[in-house]
Design a protein around this motif. Sequence first.
Motif: not given
Lengths: 116, 112
Positions: B91-104, B8-12, A34-42
Amino acid sequence: DVKVTQSSRYLVKRTGEKVFLECVQDMDHENMFWYRQDPGLGLRLIYFSYDVKMKEKGDIPEGYSVSREKKERFSLILESASTNQTSMYLCASSRITTGARLRPQHFGDGTRLSIL
Amino acid sequence: AQSVSQHNHHVILSEAASLELGCNYSYGGTVNLFWYVQYPGQHLQLLLKYFSGDPLVKGIKGFEAEFIKSKFSFNLRKPSVQWSDTAEYFCAVNEDGNKLVFGAGTILRVKS
């Protein structure tokens, strides 16, 4: 194709209510998230389960709990909803990691939860 | 703990322009790297992944990404974007086996 189904697309609840978000996957995946998604926080991980009745806290577990009584179902519970829990909630599932290769996660459509 | 930065948070962009979205992660060692895309009103779906081997990875819809270990980077590219590429990219990278860490996330808007 993997199907991850979240019970509601939109939900409106009141402050203090106990809220249940349900997620079902049909591919016999071991892992559910389970994730939560918020603008600017991913996406931020709330809880993770790698087996029935097993759970691990993610990065932001405060105010939430989870339940996994069956392999295909993973429930997120807001014990006493607060306005700062207004967000998009995403459920995901994946096969368990084998070797060094993390299996891709498959996502549901999300539940947009508003707490008034 | 692993962290992921998307610059980049917004790209046009206009249609047919080239795209490059930056992604950097903090922790070295063996990494599994992913790009996900979320089209308006749809669920997140996998664009491409990198585990090992050739650092240039090709994904769906003409996207590719390059893993540069020395720079802790995994940038996403597409030579010529289309209006239908309008979406949010994670973008996401693995952490601790089964988990992912996501970018904003990066919101891409392509003007037709």
